[in-house]
Design an enzyme around this catalytic site. Structure first.
Site, PDB file in Angstrom:
ATOM      1  N   TYR A  45       0.837  -1.207   0.000  1.00  0.00           N
ATOM      2  CA  TYR A  45       0.000   0.000   0.000  1.00  0.00           C
ATOM      3  C   TYR A  45       0.874   1.261   0.000  1.00  0.00           C
ATOM      4  CZ  TYR A  45      -3.627  -3.269   1.776  1.00  0.00           C
ATOM      5  OH  TYR A  45      -4.475  -4.329   1.969  1.00  0.00           O
ATOM      6  N   HIS A  84       1.039 -11.687   2.134  1.00  0.00           N
ATOM      7  CA  HIS A  84      -0.083 -11.065   1.420  1.00  0.00           C
ATOM      8  C   HIS A  84      -0.792 -12.009   0.446  1.00  0.00           C
ATOM      9  CE1 HIS A  84      -1.423  -6.719   0.407  1.00  0.00           C
ATOM     10  NE2 HIS A  84      -2.412  -7.546   0.148  1.00  0.00           N
TER      11      HIS A  84
HETATM   12  N1  LIG Z   1      -5.189  -8.702   2.110  1.00  0.00           N
HETATM   13  C1  LIG Z   1      -5.696  -8.257   0.986  1.00  0.00           C
HETATM   14  O1  LIG Z   1      -5.379  -8.768  -0.107  1.00  0.00           O
HETATM   15  C2  LIG Z   1      -6.663  -7.111   0.996  1.00  0.00           C
HETATM   16  C3  LIG Z   1      -7.410  -6.812  -0.165  1.00  0.00           C
HETATM   17  C4  LIG Z   1      -8.338  -5.775  -0.123  1.00  0.00           C
HETATM   18  C5  LIG Z   1      -8.528  -5.086   1.066  1.00  0.00           C
HETATM   19  N2  LIG Z   1      -7.796  -5.382   2.188  1.00  0.00           N
HETATM   20  C6  LIG Z   1      -7.987  -4.618   3.456  1.00  0.00           C
HETATM   21  O2  LIG Z   1      -9.367  -4.532   3.752  1.00  0.00           O
HETATM   22  C7  LIG Z   1      -9.723  -3.154   3.840  1.00  0.00           C
HETATM   23  C8  LIG Z   1     -11.171  -2.945   3.419  1.00  0.00           C
HETATM   24  O3  LIG Z   1     -11.371  -3.354   2.090  1.00  0.00           O
HETATM   25  P1  LIG Z   1     -11.636  -2.348   0.890  1.00  0.00           P
HETATM   26  O4  LIG Z   1     -10.949  -1.071   1.219  1.00  0.00           O
HETATM   27  O5  LIG Z   1     -11.321  -3.039  -0.347  1.00  0.00           O
HETATM   28  O6  LIG Z   1     -13.198  -2.148   0.853  1.00  0.00           O
HETATM   29  P2  LIG Z   1     -14.426  -2.012   1.887  1.00  0.00           P
HETATM   30  O7  LIG Z   1     -13.998  -1.612   3.244  1.00  0.00           O
HETATM   31  O8  LIG Z   1     -15.266  -3.204   1.714  1.00  0.00           O
HETATM   32  O9  LIG Z   1     -15.231  -0.816   1.185  1.00  0.00           O
HETATM   33  C9  LIG Z   1     -14.687   0.455   1.048  1.00  0.00           C
HETATM   34  C10 LIG Z   1     -15.651   1.260   0.186  1.00  0.00           C
HETATM   35  O10 LIG Z   1     -16.928   1.364   0.839  1.00  0.00           O
HETATM   36  C11 LIG Z   1     -17.246   2.731   1.061  1.00  0.00           C
HETATM   37  N3  LIG Z   1     -17.844   2.801   2.409  1.00  0.00           N
HETATM   38  C12 LIG Z   1     -17.215   2.600   3.595  1.00  0.00           C
HETATM   39  N4  LIG Z   1     -18.084   2.704   4.606  1.00  0.00           N
HETATM   40  C13 LIG Z   1     -19.291   2.984   4.065  1.00  0.00           C
HETATM   41  C14 LIG Z   1     -20.581   3.214   4.611  1.00  0.00           C
HETATM   42  N5  LIG Z   1     -20.795   3.182   5.914  1.00  0.00           N
HETATM   43  N6  LIG Z   1     -21.602   3.490   3.729  1.00  0.00           N
HETATM   44  C15 LIG Z   1     -21.389   3.528   2.391  1.00  0.00           C
HETATM   45  N7  LIG Z   1     -20.192   3.312   1.823  1.00  0.00           N
HETATM   46  C16 LIG Z   1     -19.143   3.031   2.649  1.00  0.00           C
HETATM   47  C17 LIG Z   1     -15.939   3.494   0.960  1.00  0.00           C
HETATM   48  O11 LIG Z   1     -16.162   4.781   0.464  1.00  0.00           O
HETATM   49  P3  LIG Z   1     -15.482   6.118   1.084  1.00  0.00           P
HETATM   50  O12 LIG Z   1     -14.068   5.775   1.474  1.00  0.00           O
HETATM   51  O13 LIG Z   1     -15.546   7.079  -0.059  1.00  0.00           O
HETATM   52  O14 LIG Z   1     -16.317   6.527   2.249  1.00  0.00           O
HETATM   53  C18 LIG Z   1     -15.173   2.657  -0.063  1.00  0.00           C
HETATM   54  O15 LIG Z   1     -15.591   2.987  -1.378  1.00  0.00           O
HETATM   55  C19 LIG Z   1      -8.696  -2.442   2.980  1.00  0.00           C
HETATM   56  O16 LIG Z   1      -8.632  -1.057   3.201  1.00  0.00           O
HETATM   57  C20 LIG Z   1      -7.443  -3.203   3.347  1.00  0.00           C
HETATM   58  O17 LIG Z   1      -6.940  -2.713   4.580  1.00  0.00           O
HETATM   59  C21 LIG Z   1      -6.882  -6.391   2.166  1.00  0.00           C
END
Ligand SMILES: NC(=O)c1ccc[n+]([C@@H]2O[C@H](COP(=O)([O-])OP(=O)(O)OC[C@H]3O[C@@H](n4cnc5c(N)ncnc54)[C@H](OP(=O)(O)O)[C@@H]3O)[C@@H](O)[C@H]2O)c1
Length: 282
Positions: free
Chosen positions: A48, A106
């Site tokens: 990241y 990862h």
């Molecule tokens: N290990 C891996 O391979 C891997 C892969 C993917 C993710 N991750 C981890 O998991 C975390 C979360 O996954 P992600 O970032 O992919 O997606 P997520 O948390 O499922 O969704 C994030 C999205 O949802 C929106 N959102 C958040 N809260 C909301 C709410 N209460 N109402 C409406 N929309 C909302 C955000 O928009 P806004 O930000 O514009 O509010 C953003 O567009 C990552 O940040 C990372 O730390 C790990």
């Protein structure tokens, strides 16, 4: 805050803040905001490119380091024993800390056994409080857990209402591995926020769809790290421990599971795509 106790007795907050897809220029600001709301678990990764920013936020937040739980991940370009060993030191440096609470591999590609040996060594040296995996499928983590000296404590995999990982979680439980979600809100896909079943349940509790989707996962003992850079959503996502879904509501949400992941780590197309990142400098 609810805590999950890992098999080695390390206590991990069940709800944290994800930092993927946030411009590194503003990560320090948003992690600081998350601390103000009450988040204590921060999920970062070498890939990241924001470990320094997370480290700055931790250093300047005024919260005792022992109250913060840092998760990071080793990228595949740092796999193999020697490279992984050096990259753990770099992550410690960037995060400006003597220890990382949980360090994951990862992805399940390249020489991950070599990288895992480096995790084990750093764990024994007290530089990592827990070690684990990410994106490992049951066949992969069962195999690995049977062939290493220190069991992985966590496996972070795509988990949300449309991809619930119920079978995989069963195998993780058998291996003493806790499930941690990536994309707890399905990466913000709109069909989650307008789903009629979730909307109906949310209305019944006077909550939002996001809160119901997150609460569902926590009631299934999933560790979650939703990401948002919208202040109200940050508070909203954190406020999920003061209501409870009934068994009947839980069953209705189980029915939303499609069993499909967006990024199947075993798909040849995905593997080929990640092979293109083997030379990344992280
Ligand atoms: N290990 C891996 O391979 C891997 C892969 C993917 C993710 N991750 C981890 O998991 C975390 C979360 O996954 P992600 O970032 O992919 O997606 P997520 O948390 O499922 O969704 C994030 C999205 O949802 C929106 N959102 C958040 N809260 C909301 C709410 N209460 N109402 C409406 N929309 C909302 C955000 O928009 P806004 O930000 O514009 O509010 C953003 O567009 C990552 O940040 C990372 O730390 C790990």
């Amino acid at each position: 805050m609810k805590y999950i106790t890992l098999y080695n007795n390390v206590k991990m907050p069940q709800l944290g803040f994800g930092t993927y897809h946030i411009d590194p220029m503003v990560v320090e600001y948003w992690v600081t905001e998350a601390f103000k709301v009450g988040y204590r678990l921060i999920d970062t990764a070498q890939s990241y490119y924001n470990e320094e920013c997370v480290g700055e936020a931790v250093k300047n937040c005024g919260i005792d380091r022992s109250e913060i739980f840092l998760v990071s991940k080793i990228w595949i370009s740092n796999y193999g024993y020697e490279r992984a060993k050096a990259s753990i030191e770099k992550s410690l440096e960037r995060l400006q800390t003597d220890y990382i609470d949980l360090m994951l591999l990862h992805l399940p590609y390249c020489d991950y056994y070599g990288a895992y040996r480096a995790l084990e060594e750093a764990y024994r040296a007290g530089k990592l409080r827990a070690i684990g995996l990410s994106n490992f499928t049951p066949n992969q983590f069962i195999d690995l857990a049977a062939n290493v000296n220190i069991n992985p404590a966590v496996n972070q995999v795509e988990t949300h209402v449309f991809c619930q990982q119920i079978e995989a979680q069963k195998y993780m439980r058998e291996c003493d591995i806790q499930i941690m979600s990536t994309g707890a809100l399905a990466d913000g896909r709109e069909d989650l926020f307008t789903n009629p079943i979730l909307e109906g349940i949310a209305q019944a509790h006077g909550r939002t769809v996001a809160q119901v989707a997150l609460r569902y996962l926590t009631q299934r003992n999933v560790i979650i790290v939703p990401k948002t850079i919208t202040p109200e959503r940050m508070v909203e996502n954190f406020s999920i421990y003061d209501f409870e879904l009934t068994p009947e509501e839980m069953d209705r949400i189980v029915a939303l599971d499609t069993g499909k992941t967006r990024y199947d780590p075993t798909s040849p197309r995905i593997v080929k795509m990640f092979m293109g990142t083997r030379e990344w400098y992280v």
